[in-house]
Design a protein around this motif. Sequence first.
Motif, PDB file in Angstrom:
ATOM      1  N   VAL A   1      -3.112 -21.185 -94.947  1.00 17.18           N
ATOM      2  CA  VAL A   1      -2.556 -19.855 -95.190  1.00 17.18           C
ATOM      3  C   VAL A   1      -1.320 -20.025 -96.061  1.00 17.18           C
ATOM      4  O   VAL A   1      -0.435 -20.836 -95.752  1.00 17.18           O
ATOM      5  N   VAL A   2      -1.261 -19.264 -97.165  1.00 13.81           N
ATOM      6  CA  VAL A   2      -0.216 -19.442 -98.170  1.00 13.81           C
ATOM      7  C   VAL A   2       0.456 -18.112 -98.496  1.00 13.81           C
ATOM      8  O   VAL A   2      -0.218 -17.082 -98.630  1.00 13.81           O
ATOM      9  N   ALA A   3       1.781 -18.131 -98.619  1.00 12.80           N
ATOM     10  CA  ALA A   3       2.525 -16.989 -99.147  1.00 12.80           C
ATOM     11  C   ALA A   3       2.424 -17.078-100.668  1.00 12.80           C
ATOM     12  O   ALA A   3       2.989 -17.988-101.279  1.00 12.80           O
ATOM     13  N   THR A   4       1.705 -16.162-101.308  1.00 15.49           N
ATOM     14  CA  THR A   4       1.382 -16.301-102.724  1.00 15.49           C
ATOM     15  C   THR A   4       2.586 -16.093-103.645  1.00 15.49           C
ATOM     16  O   THR A   4       2.587 -16.579-104.779  1.00 15.49           O
ATOM     17  N   ALA A   5       3.608 -15.388-103.192  1.00 19.90           N
ATOM     18  CA  ALA A   5       4.782 -15.166-104.040  1.00 19.90           C
ATOM     19  C   ALA A   5       5.542 -16.464-104.296  1.00 19.90           C
ATOM     20  O   ALA A   5       6.106 -16.673-105.372  1.00 19.90           O
ATOM     21  N   THR A   6       5.549 -17.349-103.312  1.00 21.44           N
ATOM     22  CA  THR A   6       6.295 -18.608-103.409  1.00 21.44           C
ATOM     23  C   THR A   6       5.399 -19.832-103.456  1.00 21.44           C
ATOM     24  O   THR A   6       5.866 -20.934-103.721  1.00 21.44           O
ATOM     25  N   MET A   7       4.108 -19.645-103.176  1.00 17.19           N
ATOM     26  CA  MET A   7       3.147 -20.738-103.034  1.00 17.19           C
ATOM     27  C   MET A   7       3.601 -21.720-101.951  1.00 17.19           C
ATOM     28  O   MET A   7       3.358 -22.928-102.052  1.00 17.19           O
ATOM     29  N   ARG A   8       4.250 -21.188-100.930  1.00 16.30           N
ATOM     30  CA  ARG A   8       4.637 -22.006 -99.786  1.00 16.30           C
ATOM     31  C   ARG A   8       3.607 -21.822 -98.669  1.00 16.30           C
ATOM     32  O   ARG A   8       3.168 -20.700 -98.393  1.00 16.30           O
ATOM     33  N   PRO A   9       3.218 -22.906 -98.004  1.00 15.36           N
ATOM     34  CA  PRO A   9       2.249 -22.793 -96.910  1.00 15.36           C
ATOM     35  C   PRO A   9       2.871 -22.146 -95.682  1.00 15.36           C
ATOM     36  O   PRO A   9       4.055 -22.362 -95.384  1.00 15.36           O
ATOM     37  N   ARG A  10       2.092 -21.348 -94.980  1.00 12.07           N
ATOM     38  CA  ARG A  10       2.531 -20.747 -93.725  1.00 12.07           C
ATOM     39  C   ARG A  10       1.899 -21.436 -92.518  1.00 12.07           C
ATOM     40  O   ARG A  10       2.519 -21.546 -91.474  1.00 12.07           O
ATOM     41  N   SER A  11       0.676 -21.887 -92.680  1.00 10.94           N
ATOM     42  CA  SER A  11       0.034 -22.583 -91.559  1.00 10.94           C
ATOM     43  C   SER A  11      -1.157 -23.393 -92.047  1.00 10.94           C
ATOM     44  O   SER A  11      -1.707 -23.148 -93.127  1.00 10.94           O
ATOM     45  N   LEU A  12      -1.523 -24.360 -91.227  1.00  8.65           N
ATOM     46  CA  LEU A  12      -2.726 -25.164 -91.411  1.00  8.65           C
ATOM     47  C   LEU A  12      -3.497 -25.134 -90.105  1.00  8.65           C
ATOM     48  O   LEU A  12      -2.910 -25.319 -89.036  1.00  8.65           O
ATOM     49  N   ASP A  13      -4.787 -24.902 -90.194  1.00 11.90           N
ATOM     50  CA  ASP A  13      -5.619 -24.909 -88.996  1.00 11.90           C
ATOM     51  C   ASP A  13      -6.723 -25.946 -89.202  1.00 11.90           C
ATOM     52  O   ASP A  13      -7.559 -25.803 -90.096  1.00 11.90           O
TER      53      ASP A  13
END
Length: 202
Positions: free
Chosen positions: A151-163
Amino acid sequence: MKKIVFLVGVLLFSALGTTQAAGRAAEIVAGVSAAFRAMKSYSVDFEVTMGEHRMAGNYAVCGETYRIVLGDAEVWFDGKTRHEIDNRRKEVTLSNVDPADRNILNNPVRAFDFIDSEYVPSLLRERDGEAVVLLEPAGDSGMPAGSVTLVVATATMRPRSLDYDFDGERVTVRILGIEPLRKALPAFDRAAFAAYEWIDFR
């Protein structure tokens, strides 16, 4: 005849949509990978959930070296050998690191570096500034069976989670914060664990 034309149109539209989604998934993965490749040293706060168990942790990466702290456990990797430290049992386990491993708890240096990896990305959804990308091992890759949902925040291309889902065993890692490493990562101090039992699996 009209029905045939309509069905062909639907199939072509569906194929085009699939191609665009695959391209967007690859673009998102490339953005996340590029962001981490650009950082030479950084610190990540995270939370791991497995079943009913939840635990907060941190890992710091400096070049090819890293340190993970999770509960009573520490992991140090000096670029050659992985030292897993169980402070409760007072044990140090030595092992090698698979450079192809993308599991954040096994090899955080490569946790978000899915470019040119053996995983194939596909876009599950994208809306409200968030994208969900499914990463599955290529059929002939030799990677363990299982998938990774990113799951990625597209504005910053920072990951939010990995499953991670390996044979039904699910582990979710939620990213709480990413910061530049404010000071150099200290070298592993072997003398600090001289009283521990050492187990070598290399």
